[in-house]
Design a protein around this motif. Structure first.
Motif, PDB file in Angstrom:
ATOM      1  N   SER A 149      -0.705   7.126   0.268  1.00 48.84           N
ATOM      2  CA  SER A 149      -2.099   7.553   0.257  1.00 48.84           C
ATOM      3  C   SER A 149      -3.020   6.426   0.702  1.00 48.84           C
ATOM      4  O   SER A 149      -3.965   6.633   1.483  1.00 48.84           O
ATOM      5  CB  SER A 149      -2.493   8.036  -1.143  1.00 48.84           C
ATOM      6  OG  SER A 149      -1.751   9.174  -1.518  1.00 48.84           O
ATOM      7  N   GLN A 150      -2.759   5.233   0.223  1.00 52.20           N
ATOM      8  CA  GLN A 150      -3.570   4.081   0.610  1.00 52.20           C
ATOM      9  C   GLN A 150      -3.390   3.760   2.085  1.00 52.20           C
ATOM     10  O   GLN A 150      -4.364   3.451   2.783  1.00 52.20           O
ATOM     11  CB  GLN A 150      -3.192   2.881  -0.257  1.00 52.20           C
ATOM     12  CG  GLN A 150      -3.562   3.033  -1.717  1.00 52.20           C
ATOM     13  CD  GLN A 150      -2.912   1.979  -2.601  1.00 52.20           C
ATOM     14  OE1 GLN A 150      -1.829   1.457  -2.268  1.00 52.20           O
ATOM     15  NE2 GLN A 150      -3.541   1.653  -3.715  1.00 52.20           N
ATOM     16  N   HIS A 207       0.842  -1.190   0.000  1.00 52.49           N
ATOM     17  CA  HIS A 207       0.000   0.000   0.000  1.00 52.49           C
ATOM     18  C   HIS A 207       0.881   1.245   0.000  1.00 52.49           C
ATOM     19  O   HIS A 207       1.755   1.379   0.861  1.00 52.49           O
ATOM     20  CB  HIS A 207      -0.919  -0.010   1.223  1.00 52.49           C
ATOM     21  CG  HIS A 207      -1.829  -1.199   1.276  1.00 52.49           C
ATOM     22  ND1 HIS A 207      -1.467  -2.382   1.885  1.00 52.49           N
ATOM     23  CD2 HIS A 207      -3.079  -1.381   0.767  1.00 52.49           C
ATOM     24  CE1 HIS A 207      -2.468  -3.253   1.769  1.00 52.49           C
ATOM     25  NE2 HIS A 207      -3.449  -2.671   1.092  1.00 52.49           N
ATOM     26  N   ILE A 214      -6.338   3.702   4.894  1.00 52.71           N
ATOM     27  CA  ILE A 214      -6.605   2.510   5.702  1.00 52.71           C
ATOM     28  C   ILE A 214      -6.612   2.860   7.183  1.00 52.71           C
ATOM     29  O   ILE A 214      -7.510   2.455   7.938  1.00 52.71           O
ATOM     30  CB  ILE A 214      -5.561   1.418   5.398  1.00 52.71           C
ATOM     31  CG1 ILE A 214      -5.776   0.851   3.997  1.00 52.71           C
ATOM     32  CG2 ILE A 214      -5.626   0.302   6.437  1.00 52.71           C
ATOM     33  CD1 ILE A 214      -4.631  -0.007   3.499  1.00 52.71           C
TER      34      ILE A 214
END
Length: 430
Positions: free
Chosen positions: A28-29, A25, A33
């Protein structure tokens, strides 16, 4: 009432959200999360940034605990740090899956519930997000992404007790140093890749640390619950790690490492976890790495509850800041000092120890026997003075220069002995 409304009312909807996938990830991911987990479990989580990277990416810390937003007296602070070398990426994903595991098993799994209730767990999935952005999967051996954006190795960037570190302190390092100073961390580990071993202090000296028995025990506790690490022969070229552990300096010396900085200057025991032979392996391997480390990461957190904890109090029962707590035979380079709540936390194996508590003009000694810890709670003992004491002045900076100079001198002597010993061994094998 609809099924969806019923599930919301029962508080079960978060369990139906799709599980975290086994892939890498990006920043940004990762942020999305963490924010999602925080919004779904607000009662036991807290999300905060300790600072920014050179390129302006947040260094996010996710907290799990019954009292997540602030320290509570008697509840120890624990931390995991990953991805300080940006191209060593497995630990980053392990911490995300650990977060999910803790949250989804809270109140349904007795061990996890007790752990979250009795511990404040801080998780920093990426200390070097810029380096991670500059690296890529299936790169096992290169240094692409290892350093921060300014080209510095963050695990060589901390103040060092054994030799002067002249490298400029980087934003990521400064953020972590400030974070460590802001909390009373008791136990920590940082994740790396490129080998399979649990390494313990010292990293930059062959001298034996005062808590060597505890350090070895902690490294062993992590390794023995990870079959790949414990086998000691998982990685090509690495066959000298007995039971998957090593002393840092014996493996190779590191100046300016985070592990020694935590232990020497901040009263926080930390070990280094090398969890993958390949630094940035194919994403298809991530589920296997999580399975290998799942038990270890939980068992290691439990160890924050070994030993003894308590407060130092004045004659009126008020906590004393900066009281020095010593243990006979375990003199530390930097004396252990109580926090603003008068608290102390010592990770100790079961046994009998003599404590000396000093507050400016007064001191007391007490011999205590520490049993095997149980129910995830260390033995509690409060030291209370019966006479008027003078509150110690607040100290600033690291240990005194005299302490550091003396230690460097003794370390140099030991290192010279080790150097000639190694030369002799080499000569006899030629």
């Amino acid at each position: 009432m609809t099924a969806a409304v019923s599930l919301i009312w029962l508080g079960l909807l978060p369990l139906l959200v799709q599980s975290l996938d086994f892939t890498y990830h990006n920043s940004s991911q990762l942020e999305a999360i963490l924010k999602d987990f925080n919004s779904r479990y607000p009662a036991i989580t807290y999300l905060y940034s300790i600072g920014k990277s050179v390129e302006g990416r947040d260094l996010w810390v996710f907290v799990v605990g019954k009292y997540p937003t602030k320290h509570t007296v008697g509840i120890p602070e624990f931390k995991y740090v990953a991805n300080m070398h940006g191209n060593e990426a497995v630990g980053r994903e392990i911490l995300l899956h650990l977060i999910e595991y803790l949250l989804t098993n809270y109140q349904s799994n007795a061990t996890v519930t007790q752990l979250v209730t009795n511990t404040r767990i801080h998780l920093l999935p990426s200390m070097n997000p810029d380096g991670f952005a500059a690296s890529s999967p299936n790169d096992c051996d290169s240094v692409n992404g290892r350093f921060n954006k300014n080209g510095y190795d963050l695990n060589r960037n901390f103040p060092d007790a054994f030799e002067e570190n002249k490298d400029p302190v980087q934003p990521e390092t400064q953020a972590v140093m400030g974070w460590i100073k802001s909390e009373t961390f008791v136990l920590s580990a940082n994740f790396h890749g490129g080998a399979m071993v649990a390494s313990y202090s010292y990293d930059n000296s062959y001298t034996v640390p005062p808590d060597n028995d505890v350090l070895m025990y902690l490294a062993q506790k992590y390794s023995e619950n990870n079959l790949q690490m414990y086998s000691s022969n998982s990685c090509p070229g690495f066959s000298g790690f007995t039971n998957g552990i090593t002393n840092g300096a014996v493996w190779y010396k590191v100046k300016g490492g985070m592990q020694d900085y935590n232990y020497i200057y901040n009263q926080c025991v930390e070990i280094t976890l090398e969890v993958s032979c390949c630094k940035y392996p194919d994403p298809s391997t991530l589920q296997g790495f999580w399975n290998d480390n799942k038990v270890s990461v939980i068992e290691y957190i439990k160890q924050v509850h070994m030993g003894i904890k308590g407060q130092v109090l004045d004659m009126n029962g008020k906590p004393i800041l900066n009281a020095i707590v010593d243990i006979q035979g375990r003199s530390r380079m930097c004396p252990y000092k109580t926090n603003k709540n008068g608290e102390y936390y010592f990770l100790l194996r079961p046994g009998t120890y003599t404590f000396k508590v000093t507050v400016s003009n007064k001191s007391m000694e007490k011999t205590l026997t520490i049993p095997q810890s149980s129910n995830l709670s260390a033995m509690t003992y409060n030291f209370q003075f019966t006479e008027q004491t003078t509150i110690p002045a607040t100290t600033s900076g690291l240990c005194s220069q005299a302490t550091q100079d003396s230690n460097r001198s003794s370390t140099l002597q030991v290192d010279l002995v080790m150097f000639f010993f190694n030369v002799l061994v080499l000569y006899n094998t030629l």
